[in-house]
Motif scaffolding. Sequence first.
Motif, PDB file in Angstrom:
ATOM      1  N   LEU A   1       0.828  -1.210   0.000  1.00 36.20           N
ATOM      2  CA  LEU A   1       0.000   0.000   0.000  1.00 36.20           C
ATOM      3  C   LEU A   1       0.862   1.260   0.000  1.00 36.20           C
ATOM      4  O   LEU A   1       0.551   2.233  -0.691  1.00 36.20           O
ATOM      5  CB  LEU A   1      -0.931   0.015   1.221  1.00 36.20           C
TER       6      LEU A   1
ATOM      7  N   SER B   1       0.915   3.678  -3.316  1.00 32.80           N
ATOM      8  CA  SER B   1       0.260   4.982  -3.179  1.00 32.80           C
ATOM      9  C   SER B   1       1.212   6.164  -3.396  1.00 32.80           C
ATOM     10  O   SER B   1       0.790   7.322  -3.268  1.00 32.80           O
ATOM     11  CB  SER B   1      -0.377   5.107  -1.790  1.00 32.80           C
TER      12      SER B   1
ATOM     13  N   ASN C   1      -4.275  -8.599  -2.072  1.00 32.89           N
ATOM     14  CA  ASN C   1      -3.909  -7.835  -0.882  1.00 32.89           C
ATOM     15  C   ASN C   1      -5.155  -7.727   0.003  1.00 32.89           C
ATOM     16  O   ASN C   1      -6.004  -6.866  -0.231  1.00 32.89           O
ATOM     17  CB  ASN C   1      -3.389  -6.443  -1.268  1.00 32.89           C
TER      18      ASN C   1
ATOM     19  N   LEU D   1      -6.092  -4.255   1.370  1.00 32.83           N
ATOM     20  CA  LEU D   1      -6.697  -3.373   0.382  1.00 32.83           C
ATOM     21  C   LEU D   1      -8.137  -3.796   0.101  1.00 32.83           C
ATOM     22  O   LEU D   1      -9.019  -2.952  -0.058  1.00 32.83           O
ATOM     23  CB  LEU D   1      -5.882  -3.383  -0.910  1.00 32.83           C
TER      24      LEU D   1
ATOM     25  N   THR E   1     -11.273  -1.321   0.481  1.00 27.72           N
ATOM     26  CA  THR E   1     -12.182  -0.977  -0.611  1.00 27.72           C
ATOM     27  C   THR E   1     -13.622  -1.357  -0.269  1.00 27.72           C
ATOM     28  O   THR E   1     -14.566  -0.782  -0.817  1.00 27.72           O
ATOM     29  CB  THR E   1     -11.767  -1.682  -1.917  1.00 27.72           C
TER      30      THR E   1
ATOM     31  N   GLN F   1     -10.332   4.257  -2.077  1.00 27.71           N
ATOM     32  CA  GLN F   1      -9.018   3.752  -2.471  1.00 27.71           C
ATOM     33  C   GLN F   1      -8.964   3.350  -3.944  1.00 27.71           C
ATOM     34  O   GLN F   1      -8.107   2.558  -4.346  1.00 27.71           O
ATOM     35  CB  GLN F   1      -8.639   2.561  -1.592  1.00 27.71           C
TER      36      GLN F   1
ATOM     37  N   VAL G   1      -6.067   1.190  -5.935  1.00 24.68           N
ATOM     38  CA  VAL G   1      -6.391  -0.079  -6.586  1.00 24.68           C
ATOM     39  C   VAL G   1      -5.894  -0.070  -8.027  1.00 24.68           C
ATOM     40  O   VAL G   1      -5.274  -1.028  -8.495  1.00 24.68           O
ATOM     41  CB  VAL G   1      -7.915  -0.337  -6.555  1.00 24.68           C
TER      42      VAL G   1
END
Length: 205
Positions: free
Chosen positions: A13, A17, A168, A171, A175, A185, A189
Amino acid sequence: MHERDFTFYCDQLVVGSRNCRSQWRWVNEGGRSYIRLEKKQHVQDTFLHLQKRTEGGTMIDFSEKEIEKDPACAAIEDTGRILSFEYHILYNESYEVPSLLFNIYEEGGGKFNIEEAWHFLRISEVVPLNEMYQAITMVHHPILFRPYLNLHPCKASEMMNSLPDSMNPILSFLTSYGPFVNLEQDELVFSLHSSVYLKQHTNMK
């Protein structure tokens, strides 16, 4: 989820990001680590005011038409204000899942309480009012020892168990539940999926 897996997924992440508008970053305090994301959002004062208005001691929301007809709202131009959102993801040793802690701050530094956060965020759309305090709680941050709002870890545990093949799981959890605490997010993604596609495409050559 083992803690080493938690660290691995959080690293994804953080790296993924780096080119996003809101970025996850590692924070180390007293030998313990978590990832943190901050963002700001402009919100209309009338929106906040009307969500906090009460009738018979119960918080209620108002439609756009009711807002337009309200002379108190029409008399003053709504310039809005800036809210700051702070999100932390930590490893919950008791449940062995990621734990999502967050706070919402006003410009003057004041923090939203559970009831204010509940009605401002989208949690009330999917969780009955009588389950408010089971879904979202106020806890002391296990590392910073300050009060934070907490999306109950049993929700994360349910999600982790339903996603054995997720690229993940953290994640996937974000989401699914993030939008209900104003944490979108989609950009992350797309970034991670693009990275995986490029690696696979490169390996095929």
